[in-house]
Design a protein around this motif. Structure first.
Motif, PDB file in Angstrom:
ATOM      1  N   VAL A  53      69.827  56.642   6.566  1.00  0.00           N
ATOM      2  CA  VAL A  53      69.067  57.633   5.791  1.00  0.00           C
ATOM      3  C   VAL A  53      70.004  58.532   4.980  1.00  0.00           C
ATOM      4  O   VAL A  53      69.778  58.781   3.797  1.00  0.00           O
ATOM      5  CB  VAL A  53      68.161  58.476   6.720  1.00  0.00           C
ATOM      6  CG1 VAL A  53      67.551  59.656   5.974  1.00  0.00           C
ATOM      7  CG2 VAL A  53      67.075  57.607   7.330  1.00  0.00           C
ATOM      8  N   ASN A  56      71.584  56.490   2.049  1.00  0.00           N
ATOM      9  CA  ASN A  56      70.603  56.148   1.004  1.00  0.00           C
ATOM     10  C   ASN A  56      70.165  57.361   0.201  1.00  0.00           C
ATOM     11  O   ASN A  56      69.934  57.258  -1.001  1.00  0.00           O
ATOM     12  CB  ASN A  56      69.379  55.470   1.622  1.00  0.00           C
ATOM     13  CG  ASN A  56      69.688  54.057   2.058  1.00  0.00           C
ATOM     14  OD1 ASN A  56      70.628  53.432   1.575  1.00  0.00           O
ATOM     15  ND2 ASN A  56      68.894  53.540   2.979  1.00  0.00           N
ATOM     16  N   GLN A  57      70.043  58.500   0.856  1.00  0.00           N
ATOM     17  CA  GLN A  57      69.559  59.696   0.163  1.00  0.00           C
ATOM     18  C   GLN A  57      70.680  60.644  -0.247  1.00  0.00           C
ATOM     19  O   GLN A  57      70.416  61.724  -0.777  1.00  0.00           O
ATOM     20  CB  GLN A  57      68.544  60.425   1.054  1.00  0.00           C
ATOM     21  CG  GLN A  57      67.307  59.594   1.306  1.00  0.00           C
ATOM     22  CD  GLN A  57      66.257  60.350   2.083  1.00  0.00           C
ATOM     23  OE1 GLN A  57      66.151  61.575   1.991  1.00  0.00           O
ATOM     24  NE2 GLN A  57      65.467  59.638   2.857  1.00  0.00           N
ATOM     25  N   LEU A  59      72.658  62.598   1.491  1.00  0.00           N
ATOM     26  CA  LEU A  59      72.395  63.906   2.104  1.00  0.00           C
ATOM     27  C   LEU A  59      73.635  64.587   2.664  1.00  0.00           C
ATOM     28  O   LEU A  59      73.595  65.781   2.933  1.00  0.00           O
ATOM     29  CB  LEU A  59      71.355  63.753   3.224  1.00  0.00           C
ATOM     30  CG  LEU A  59      69.971  63.282   2.794  1.00  0.00           C
ATOM     31  CD1 LEU A  59      69.098  63.037   4.011  1.00  0.00           C
ATOM     32  CD2 LEU A  59      69.339  64.301   1.859  1.00  0.00           C
ATOM     33  N   ASP A 163      62.573  63.633  14.530  1.00  0.00           N
ATOM     34  CA  ASP A 163      62.302  64.057  13.162  1.00  0.00           C
ATOM     35  C   ASP A 163      63.442  64.941  12.686  1.00  0.00           C
ATOM     36  O   ASP A 163      63.893  65.823  13.418  1.00  0.00           O
ATOM     37  CB  ASP A 163      60.970  64.826  13.135  1.00  0.00           C
ATOM     38  CG  ASP A 163      60.428  65.034  11.744  1.00  0.00           C
ATOM     39  OD1 ASP A 163      61.214  65.393  10.836  1.00  0.00           O
ATOM     40  OD2 ASP A 163      59.219  64.849  11.560  1.00  0.00           O
ATOM     41  N   ASP A 166      63.520  69.876   8.094  1.00  0.00           N
ATOM     42  CA  ASP A 166      64.187  70.345   6.878  1.00  0.00           C
ATOM     43  C   ASP A 166      65.707  70.188   6.964  1.00  0.00           C
ATOM     44  O   ASP A 166      66.405  70.316   5.968  1.00  0.00           O
ATOM     45  CB  ASP A 166      63.830  71.809   6.601  1.00  0.00           C
ATOM     46  CG  ASP A 166      64.226  72.721   7.753  1.00  0.00           C
ATOM     47  OD1 ASP A 166      64.092  72.310   8.926  1.00  0.00           O
ATOM     48  OD2 ASP A 166      64.661  73.855   7.494  1.00  0.00           O
ATOM     49  N   PRO A 169      65.956  65.824   5.752  1.00  0.00           N
ATOM     50  CA  PRO A 169      64.686  65.408   5.155  1.00  0.00           C
ATOM     51  C   PRO A 169      64.590  63.881   5.037  1.00  0.00           C
ATOM     52  O   PRO A 169      65.544  63.219   4.637  1.00  0.00           O
ATOM     53  CB  PRO A 169      64.700  66.046   3.767  1.00  0.00           C
ATOM     54  CG  PRO A 169      65.766  67.081   3.810  1.00  0.00           C
ATOM     55  CD  PRO A 169      66.737  66.670   4.876  1.00  0.00           C
ATOM     56  N   GLY A 170      63.438  63.365   5.426  1.00  0.00           N
ATOM     57  CA  GLY A 170      63.214  61.926   5.318  1.00  0.00           C
ATOM     58  C   GLY A 170      63.599  61.141   6.556  1.00  0.00           C
ATOM     59  O   GLY A 170      63.343  59.947   6.627  1.00  0.00           O
ATOM     60  N   PHE A 171      64.209  61.789   7.531  1.00  0.00           N
ATOM     61  CA  PHE A 171      64.567  61.062   8.752  1.00  0.00           C
ATOM     62  C   PHE A 171      63.423  61.166   9.747  1.00  0.00           C
ATOM     63  O   PHE A 171      62.984  62.257  10.112  1.00  0.00           O
ATOM     64  CB  PHE A 171      65.840  61.603   9.410  1.00  0.00           C
ATOM     65  CG  PHE A 171      66.231  60.772  10.610  1.00  0.00           C
ATOM     66  CD1 PHE A 171      67.070  59.697  10.463  1.00  0.00           C
ATOM     67  CD2 PHE A 171      65.713  61.048  11.873  1.00  0.00           C
ATOM     68  CE1 PHE A 171      67.396  58.900  11.557  1.00  0.00           C
ATOM     69  CE2 PHE A 171      66.032  60.269  12.966  1.00  0.00           C
ATOM     70  CZ  PHE A 171      66.875  59.187  12.809  1.00  0.00           C
ATOM     71  N   ARG A 172      62.966  60.016  10.186  1.00  0.00           N
ATOM     72  CA  ARG A 172      61.939  59.930  11.218  1.00  0.00           C
ATOM     73  C   ARG A 172      62.114  58.583  11.899  1.00  0.00           C
ATOM     74  O   ARG A 172      62.165  57.554  11.237  1.00  0.00           O
ATOM     75  CB  ARG A 172      60.562  60.067  10.600  1.00  0.00           C
ATOM     76  CG  ARG A 172      59.479  60.328  11.583  1.00  0.00           C
ATOM     77  CD  ARG A 172      58.222  60.816  10.839  1.00  0.00           C
ATOM     78  NE  ARG A 172      57.075  60.795  11.708  1.00  0.00           N
ATOM     79  CZ  ARG A 172      56.802  61.707  12.619  1.00  0.00           C
ATOM     80  NH1 ARG A 172      57.599  62.737  12.768  1.00  0.00           N
ATOM     81  NH2 ARG A 172      55.735  61.614  13.381  1.00  0.00           N
TER      82      ARG A 172
END
Length: 180
Positions: A53, A56-57, A59, A163, A166, A169-172
């Motif tokens: 994640v 890819n993002q 972060l 999860d 904030d 973000p986007g990790f689940r």
């Protein structure tokens, strides 16, 4: 005759052997916590999910348990997996030595020998140092405890998701997907 105990330093911590055990500098002592096979497998699964994640993002940076974080109280802690958001390191590059900034996310995977009090102390130290999210995963109980603060605590079962909120973000990810 009085004896004095030598206080361990960061230099001592850097000289610890690379033997598969996790070493930390805590209150002037080098502490070691041996990790078993299940611990290592769960830690790697979590880190791999985080890395996917985060990469890819774009972060920030994901670290494994060999990374030491210098905390304000002088301790150097090494979470089993961790994340530092983009822009928190000078030049957005991780430093050569111990991290001068605490992680945004610290993940601890329990081993059978971990004592609950020691883990709670570590979680408290993380949160006091500015860590925004802590996951404590217990592979034997098939649970995780999520800390946003010492009063904002959630216990998860295998059917629940870890999860990033904030912080990441986007990790689940379902807890069951990182357990063995």
């Amino acid at each position: 005759m009085a004896t004095t105990t030598r206080v361990a330093t960061e230099a001592d911590l850097l000289r610890t052997p690379r033997d598969g055990r996790k070493y930390e500098l805590v209150d002037g002592e080098i502490r070691v916590s041996p990790a078993g096979s299940r611990h290592g497998a769960v830690s790697l699964k979590v880190a791999a999910r985080l890395l996917g994640v985060v990469t890819n993002q774009r972060l920030g940076h994901v670290f494994d348990s060999s990374t030491g974080f210098r905390l304000p109280g002088g301790n150097v802690r090494s979470p089993d997996a961790s994340f530092v958001a983009r822009g928190r390191f000078e030049g957005d590059e991780p430093p050569e030595g111990f991290s001068p900034v605490p992680p945004d996310l610290a993940v601890e995977v329990l081993s059978p020998d971990d004592r609950p009090r020691a883990i709670l102390d570590k979680v408290g130290e993380y949160l006091e140092s500015g860590v925004r999210l802590v996951w404590v995963i217990d592979p034997s109980a098939r649970t995780a405890t999520v800390y946003r603060s010492l009063t904002d605590v959630r216990r998860l079962g295998p059917e629940n998701a870890l999860d990033g909120f904030d912080v990441l973000p986007g990790f689940r990810c379902l807890l069951s997907d990182v357990l063995l």
